[in-house]
Design an enzyme around this catalytic site. Structure first.
Site, mmCIF file in Angstrom:
data_model
loop_
_atom_site.group_PDB
_atom_site.id
_atom_site.type_symbol
_atom_site.label_atom_id
_atom_site.label_comp_id
_atom_site.label_asym_id
_atom_site.label_seq_id
_atom_site.Cartn_x
_atom_site.Cartn_y
_atom_site.Cartn_z
ATOM 1 N N ILE A 99 0.830 -1.196 0.000
ATOM 2 C CA ILE A 99 0.000 0.000 0.000
ATOM 3 C C ILE A 99 0.871 1.256 0.000
ATOM 4 O O ILE A 99 1.979 1.241 0.544
ATOM 5 C CB ILE A 99 -0.976 -0.024 1.210
ATOM 6 C CG1 ILE A 99 -1.967 1.144 1.164
ATOM 7 C CG2 ILE A 99 -0.232 -0.117 2.521
ATOM 8 C CD1 ILE A 99 -3.108 1.044 2.168
ATOM 9 N N CYS A 100 0.362 2.301 -0.621
ATOM 10 C CA CYS A 100 0.967 3.631 -0.617
ATOM 11 C C CYS A 100 2.249 3.642 -1.455
ATOM 12 O O CYS A 100 2.217 3.417 -2.654
ATOM 13 C CB CYS A 100 1.197 4.097 0.814
ATOM 14 S SG CYS A 100 1.611 5.857 0.969
ATOM 15 N N ALA A 101 3.397 3.874 -0.836
ATOM 16 C CA ALA A 101 4.676 3.874 -1.546
ATOM 17 C C ALA A 101 5.215 2.460 -1.736
ATOM 18 O O ALA A 101 6.036 2.214 -2.628
ATOM 19 C CB ALA A 101 5.698 4.713 -0.783
#
Length: 180
Positions: A99-101
């Site tokens: 998730i995210c980066a």
């Protein structure tokens, strides 16, 4: 067993919200402290991991989860055991969730080539070879990616859906968010 890797600088909600959702679904999850037993989130909160990275065992892995955050994502990517855990999960067909980066880690490894994926805006170039999606959470085969903290519950529910089916995911959704 599901293993959620925590490294100093991780985004706390991206780790603990999916952990909560999975636990509610009766899924066995162990947190793995990559940078020690006590891991400091990007917001400064310290979380005690269930085990340290040296105690991680590749046997019986159903899924690995990589929360984002900075420098947490870089700390995950720079750890040989985390890299080996991702490779092992890919080799056995276990879920790889980021998730995210953190989807950037998968992109750098070439695991997203030809797969639909998403990430936190600004990290798209790192999703090398992927089919970029505007969805908040994407599952393509054994890989689940998500945009960021704003969709961490949906990310957790998608992992539940992959491991226990749609009915289990919807049951958890209803238990944490009542209509009316």
């Amino acid at each position: 067993m599901v293993y959620l890797f925590l490294a100093d600088g991780f985004e706390i909600i991206e780790a603990l919200a999916p952990l909560d959702v999975l636990t509610r679904a009766g899924i066995d999850v162990k947190t793995v402290g990559v940078t020690g037993e006590l891991v400091e989130a990007s917001c400064g909160v310290k979380v005690k991991a269930d085990m340290e990275i040296d105690d991680f065992d590749f046997y019986g892995v159903e899924a690995v989860i990589l929360p984002g955050g900075m420098p947490g994502t870089l700390n995950l990517e720079n750890n040989a055991t985390v890299q080996n855990a991702i490779d092992n999960a890919e080799n056995i067909g276990a879920l790889i969730c980021a998730i995210c980066a953190a989807p950037s880690i998968l992109g750098h490894k070439g695991l997203l080539s030809g797969k639909e994926a998403t990430c936190f805006p600004g990290f798209e170039d790192a999703l090398e070879g992927s089919i970029l999606s505007d969805k908040y959470v994407v599952r393509d085969g054994n890989i689940i990616t998500a945009r960021g903290a704003g969709v961490c519950i949906e990310f957790g529910l998608e992992i539940v859906r992959a491991l226990k089916g749609g009915d289990a995911a919807e049951s958890i959704r209803k238990s944490i968010q009542k209509n009316g």
